[in-house]
Design a protein around this motif. Structure first.
Motif, PDB file in Angstrom:
ATOM      1  N   ARG A  72      40.362  54.208  31.467  1.00 51.65           N
ATOM      2  CA  ARG A  72      41.219  53.036  31.229  1.00 51.65           C
ATOM      3  C   ARG A  72      40.766  51.773  31.141  1.00 51.65           C
ATOM      4  O   ARG A  72      41.478  50.817  30.650  1.00 51.65           O
ATOM      5  CB  ARG A  72      42.468  52.915  32.472  1.00 51.65           C
ATOM      6  CG  ARG A  72      43.319  54.348  32.589  1.00 51.65           C
ATOM      7  CD  ARG A  72      44.456  53.992  33.645  1.00 51.65           C
ATOM      8  NE  ARG A  72      44.060  53.826  34.639  1.00 51.65           N
ATOM      9  CZ  ARG A  72      43.899  54.602  35.677  1.00 51.65           C
ATOM     10  NH1 ARG A  72      43.950  55.952  35.495  1.00 51.65           N
ATOM     11  NH2 ARG A  72      43.601  54.173  37.092  1.00 51.65           N
ATOM     12  N   GLU A  73      39.536  51.826  31.180  1.00 53.64           N
ATOM     13  CA  GLU A  73      38.710  50.426  30.965  1.00 53.64           C
ATOM     14  C   GLU A  73      38.823  50.229  29.310  1.00 53.64           C
ATOM     15  O   GLU A  73      39.063  51.140  28.629  1.00 53.64           O
ATOM     16  CB  GLU A  73      37.208  50.631  31.165  1.00 53.64           C
ATOM     17  CG  GLU A  73      36.946  50.922  32.689  1.00 53.64           C
ATOM     18  CD  GLU A  73      35.456  50.975  33.093  1.00 53.64           C
ATOM     19  OE1 GLU A  73      34.880  51.022  34.111  1.00 53.64           O
ATOM     20  OE2 GLU A  73      34.700  51.397  31.761  1.00 53.64           O
ATOM     21  N   ARG A 126      38.484  58.728  37.456  1.00 50.49           N
ATOM     22  CA  ARG A 126      39.330  58.944  36.046  1.00 50.49           C
ATOM     23  C   ARG A 126      39.944  57.453  35.779  1.00 50.49           C
ATOM     24  O   ARG A 126      40.287  57.285  34.627  1.00 50.49           O
ATOM     25  CB  ARG A 126      40.613  59.745  36.167  1.00 50.49           C
ATOM     26  CG  ARG A 126      41.525  59.425  37.465  1.00 50.49           C
ATOM     27  CD  ARG A 126      42.719  60.483  37.367  1.00 50.49           C
ATOM     28  NE  ARG A 126      43.568  60.091  38.537  1.00 50.49           N
ATOM     29  CZ  ARG A 126      44.652  60.912  39.115  1.00 50.49           C
ATOM     30  NH1 ARG A 126      44.765  61.811  38.411  1.00 50.49           N
ATOM     31  NH2 ARG A 126      45.372  60.615  39.910  1.00 50.49           N
ATOM     32  N   HIS A 127      39.940  56.497  36.538  1.00 56.29           N
ATOM     33  CA  HIS A 127      40.161  55.204  36.139  1.00 56.29           C
ATOM     34  C   HIS A 127      39.328  54.632  35.294  1.00 56.29           C
ATOM     35  O   HIS A 127      39.515  53.514  34.458  1.00 56.29           O
ATOM     36  CB  HIS A 127      40.159  54.298  37.651  1.00 56.29           C
ATOM     37  CG  HIS A 127      39.001  54.099  37.949  1.00 56.29           C
ATOM     38  ND1 HIS A 127      38.406  55.021  39.000  1.00 56.29           N
ATOM     39  CD2 HIS A 127      37.762  53.231  37.876  1.00 56.29           C
ATOM     40  CE1 HIS A 127      37.364  54.751  39.392  1.00 56.29           C
ATOM     41  NE2 HIS A 127      36.809  53.488  38.943  1.00 56.29           N
TER      42      HIS A 127
END
Length: 211
Positions: free
Chosen positions: A177-178, A173-174
């Motif tokens: 956030r890119e 899920r990170h």
């Protein structure tokens, strides 16, 4: 860099069959490539997408949990999502290579593209859309018509860089956030005369079962 250590999307596209449609001579000059995948489980699934330019620059990655009713809906939802993200970051005159590990969906995309080039708008082969995916298919068609040129290639799920994003959306899920990027591919260098490769429609002894 290609995601997860896999080959760049351009390389995967050039080496994969494009069902019912031959690669044009300059496939590696496609502007953008988008790989998508959808997963279905009783406990919940996910959608994944990876977008790169022809020089391998990453444009976006998406990993989101989802609860599709079956695998077909998961795959159609994933492609719809990937094309939505690409459409927001690419010019309308872009040429696009789509990479999918679902045989029927790849064939439907190419048949839909061929239908737009036919004087009567007829597809050369029947397009069979599962009833539960019809609204996503309409969205996919709308996005396809918004690009200059589109081809879909069929790849193996273990080669699909969107596969881990769809199958473990919480773990990845990170990537959501890119920073948002609107990346245009570099202008290719002039090349010597190229010869069109043969159609890859019948490579590998025909189609594989949908993943």
């Amino acid at each position: 860099m290609a995601a997860h250590g896999r080959p760049a999307l351009r390389d995967l596209f050039d080496e994969s069959p494009t069902p019912h449609i031959a690669h044009p001579p300059r496939t590696h000059h496609r502007d953008f490539y988008v790989a998508t995948d959808g997963s279905f489980r009783d406990s919940g699934g996910g959608l994944g997408a990876v977008i790169e330019t022809r020089d391998g620059t990453r444009v976006a990655r998406v990993a989101t949990a989802d609860a599709p009713p079956d695998n077909n809906v998961a795959e159609y939802r994933a492609l719809h999502l990937g094309l939505d993200v690409l459409a927001a970051r690419a010019p309308r005159d872009a040429s696009v290579g789509v990479l999918i590990d679902h045989d029927v969906l790849a064939s439907n995309v190419n048949n839909a593209i061929l239908a737009t080039q036919h004087p009567d708008g007829k597809s050369p082969r029947p397009v069979s859309i599962p009833a539960a995916t019809r609204y996503h298919w309409r969205g996919i068609q709308a996005r396809l018509s918004g690009f200059e040129e589109v081809r879909a290639a069929r790849i193996d799920s273990d080669q699909n860089p969107a596969h881990p994003l769809a199958n473990a959306p919480e773990q990845y899920r990170h990537v959501n956030r890119e920073p948002e990027r609107c990346v245009l591919p570099e202008t290719p260098e002039p090349t010597t005369t190229e010869f069109p490769p043969p159609s890859r429609a019948d490579r590998n002894g025909g189609g594989r079962a949908s993943d």
